[in-house]
Design a protein around this motif. Structure first.
Motif, PDB file in Angstrom:
ATOM      1  N   ARG A 101     -20.524  28.255   1.904  1.00  0.00           N
ATOM      2  CA  ARG A 101     -19.190  28.463   2.446  1.00  0.00           C
ATOM      3  C   ARG A 101     -18.247  27.508   1.708  1.00  0.00           C
ATOM      4  O   ARG A 101     -18.688  26.584   1.019  1.00  0.00           O
ATOM      5  CB  ARG A 101     -19.150  28.178   3.950  1.00  0.00           C
ATOM      6  CG  ARG A 101     -19.337  26.705   4.293  1.00  0.00           C
ATOM      7  CD  ARG A 101     -19.351  26.473   5.778  1.00  0.00           C
ATOM      8  NE  ARG A 101     -19.494  25.047   6.088  1.00  0.00           N
ATOM      9  CZ  ARG A 101     -19.677  24.577   7.294  1.00  0.00           C
ATOM     10  NH1 ARG A 101     -19.766  25.395   8.325  1.00  0.00           N
ATOM     11  NH2 ARG A 101     -19.784  23.283   7.498  1.00  0.00           N
ATOM     12  N   LEU A 102     -16.953  27.755   1.860  1.00  0.00           N
ATOM     13  CA  LEU A 102     -15.931  26.868   1.308  1.00  0.00           C
ATOM     14  C   LEU A 102     -15.325  26.054   2.436  1.00  0.00           C
ATOM     15  O   LEU A 102     -15.174  26.545   3.557  1.00  0.00           O
ATOM     16  CB  LEU A 102     -14.812  27.678   0.634  1.00  0.00           C
ATOM     17  CG  LEU A 102     -15.215  28.609  -0.503  1.00  0.00           C
ATOM     18  CD1 LEU A 102     -13.993  29.360  -1.018  1.00  0.00           C
ATOM     19  CD2 LEU A 102     -15.892  27.848  -1.626  1.00  0.00           C
ATOM     20  N   ARG A 103     -14.963  24.820   2.124  1.00  0.00           N
ATOM     21  CA  ARG A 103     -14.215  23.965   3.060  1.00  0.00           C
ATOM     22  C   ARG A 103     -12.983  23.480   2.305  1.00  0.00           C
ATOM     23  O   ARG A 103     -13.094  22.822   1.283  1.00  0.00           O
ATOM     24  CB  ARG A 103     -15.035  22.770   3.522  1.00  0.00           C
ATOM     25  CG  ARG A 103     -14.232  21.842   4.463  1.00  0.00           C
ATOM     26  CD  ARG A 103     -15.002  20.595   4.845  1.00  0.00           C
ATOM     27  NE  ARG A 103     -16.206  20.888   5.591  1.00  0.00           N
ATOM     28  CZ  ARG A 103     -16.251  21.118   6.911  1.00  0.00           C
ATOM     29  NH1 ARG A 103     -15.146  21.079   7.618  1.00  0.00           N
ATOM     30  NH2 ARG A 103     -17.388  21.382   7.502  1.00  0.00           N
ATOM     31  N   TRP A 104     -11.795  23.844   2.811  1.00  0.00           N
ATOM     32  CA  TRP A 104     -10.548  23.492   2.137  1.00  0.00           C
ATOM     33  C   TRP A 104      -9.708  22.641   3.064  1.00  0.00           C
ATOM     34  O   TRP A 104      -9.436  23.042   4.201  1.00  0.00           O
ATOM     35  CB  TRP A 104      -9.789  24.754   1.761  1.00  0.00           C
ATOM     36  CG  TRP A 104      -8.987  24.642   0.507  1.00  0.00           C
ATOM     37  CD1 TRP A 104      -9.041  23.664  -0.434  1.00  0.00           C
ATOM     38  CD2 TRP A 104      -8.015  25.567   0.039  1.00  0.00           C
ATOM     39  NE1 TRP A 104      -8.181  23.921  -1.454  1.00  0.00           N
ATOM     40  CE2 TRP A 104      -7.533  25.095  -1.189  1.00  0.00           C
ATOM     41  CE3 TRP A 104      -7.520  26.762   0.541  1.00  0.00           C
ATOM     42  CZ2 TRP A 104      -6.563  25.762  -1.927  1.00  0.00           C
ATOM     43  CZ3 TRP A 104      -6.555  27.433  -0.188  1.00  0.00           C
ATOM     44  CH2 TRP A 104      -6.084  26.937  -1.413  1.00  0.00           C
ATOM     45  N   LYS A 105      -9.300  21.480   2.599  1.00  0.00           N
ATOM     46  CA  LYS A 105      -8.500  20.552   3.399  1.00  0.00           C
ATOM     47  C   LYS A 105      -7.076  21.112   3.508  1.00  0.00           C
ATOM     48  O   LYS A 105      -6.320  21.116   2.535  1.00  0.00           O
ATOM     49  CB  LYS A 105      -8.495  19.177   2.732  1.00  0.00           C
ATOM     50  CG  LYS A 105      -7.983  18.086   3.595  1.00  0.00           C
ATOM     51  CD  LYS A 105      -9.002  17.729   4.642  1.00  0.00           C
ATOM     52  CE  LYS A 105      -8.746  16.343   5.178  1.00  0.00           C
ATOM     53  NZ  LYS A 105      -9.826  15.850   5.969  1.00  0.00           N
ATOM     54  N   ILE A 106      -6.724  21.602   4.697  1.00  0.00           N
ATOM     55  CA  ILE A 106      -5.420  22.216   4.967  1.00  0.00           C
ATOM     56  C   ILE A 106      -4.752  21.409   6.075  1.00  0.00           C
ATOM     57  O   ILE A 106      -5.389  21.085   7.079  1.00  0.00           O
ATOM     58  CB  ILE A 106      -5.576  23.683   5.400  1.00  0.00           C
ATOM     59  CG1 ILE A 106      -6.342  24.476   4.324  1.00  0.00           C
ATOM     60  CG2 ILE A 106      -4.216  24.320   5.677  1.00  0.00           C
ATOM     61  CD1 ILE A 106      -6.730  25.879   4.747  1.00  0.00           C
ATOM     62  N   TYR A 107      -3.480  21.109   5.893  1.00  0.00           N
ATOM     63  CA  TYR A 107      -2.742  20.276   6.842  1.00  0.00           C
ATOM     64  C   TYR A 107      -1.672  21.080   7.574  1.00  0.00           C
ATOM     65  O   TYR A 107      -1.049  21.979   7.001  1.00  0.00           O
ATOM     66  CB  TYR A 107      -2.077  19.104   6.119  1.00  0.00           C
ATOM     67  CG  TYR A 107      -3.060  18.167   5.494  1.00  0.00           C
ATOM     68  CD1 TYR A 107      -3.585  17.109   6.224  1.00  0.00           C
ATOM     69  CD2 TYR A 107      -3.482  18.330   4.177  1.00  0.00           C
ATOM     70  CE1 TYR A 107      -4.507  16.240   5.657  1.00  0.00           C
ATOM     71  CE2 TYR A 107      -4.396  17.467   3.605  1.00  0.00           C
ATOM     72  CZ  TYR A 107      -4.907  16.427   4.347  1.00  0.00           C
ATOM     73  OH  TYR A 107      -5.810  15.570   3.783  1.00  0.00           O
ATOM     74  N   ALA A 108      -1.430  20.691   8.826  1.00  0.00           N
ATOM     75  CA  ALA A 108      -0.410  21.346   9.647  1.00  0.00           C
ATOM     76  C   ALA A 108       0.950  20.660   9.528  1.00  0.00           C
ATOM     77  O   ALA A 108       1.964  21.252   9.878  1.00  0.00           O
ATOM     78  CB  ALA A 108      -0.845  21.354  11.114  1.00  0.00           C
TER      79      ALA A 108
END
Length: 176
Positions: free
Chosen positions: A142-149
């Motif tokens: 799987r991919l894990r992408w650091k995404i911010y709110a």
């Protein structure tokens, strides 16, 4: 009596199926924030003086929220980390070597999406070079992408308030 036996058998079979499919509490299926374009990818092993693995994983990050989402990086967003399911846990299999400068954040507008591709080119163990690919190739990923709110401030923006772990994950897929 036969009816009770059939209901019991059905219940046991249903429980067994649900247990066999649950490989991790963080497995996300298609329809989430991150989706790959396929469920199987063929990795090439290159032997040209060094042993390397190479394959691409195209994906789309969708923003179903009512606010913008942010990706940090230099000359584009930092790529996602490729994780492999090994012995009951998710392990980083590939993390690209990236520049350490900080550009303005990359925005996925509310209701928008961003298409990208993780290009995996990594050296197999024993090659004395980076980046490395230190797990067996075949398996579930799987991919894990650091995404911010949100961001810290507008003058020197840095990502703040990362999305939950589940929201930063892609669907699972096979590499062979």
């Amino acid at each position: 009596m036969t009816r009770l036996f059939l209901i019991s058998s059905f219940t046991i079979a249903l429980a067994a199926c649900s247990l066999s499919e649950d490989v991790s509490p963080f497995v996300s299926e298609p329809g989430g924030l991150l989706e790959t374009d396929r469920t199987r990818y063929n990795a090439q092993v290159l032997r040209d003086g060094h042993e390397r693995i190479k394959f691409d994983v195209p994906f789309v990050a969708q923003n179903p929220t009512g606010a913008p989402l942010y990706l940090m990086g230099c000359n584009g967003p930092h790529p996602p980390v490729l994780e492999k399911y090994v012995d009951g846990t998710w392990k980083a299999a590939y993390d690209a070597v990236i520049q350490t400068c900080q550009d303005p954040p990359h925005v996925i507008p509310r209701g928008g999406e961003r298409a990208d591709t993780l290009r995996v080119i990594a050296f197999l163990p024993g090659q004395n070079a980076l980046p490395t690919f230190d797990v067996e190739i075949e398996g579930m990923y799987r991919l894990r992408w650091k995404i911010y709110a949100s961001l810290t401030d507008q003058e020197h923006p840095v990502g703040r308030d990362p999305l939950s772990a589940e929201q930063q994950l892609s669907n699972t897929f096979e590499v062979y």
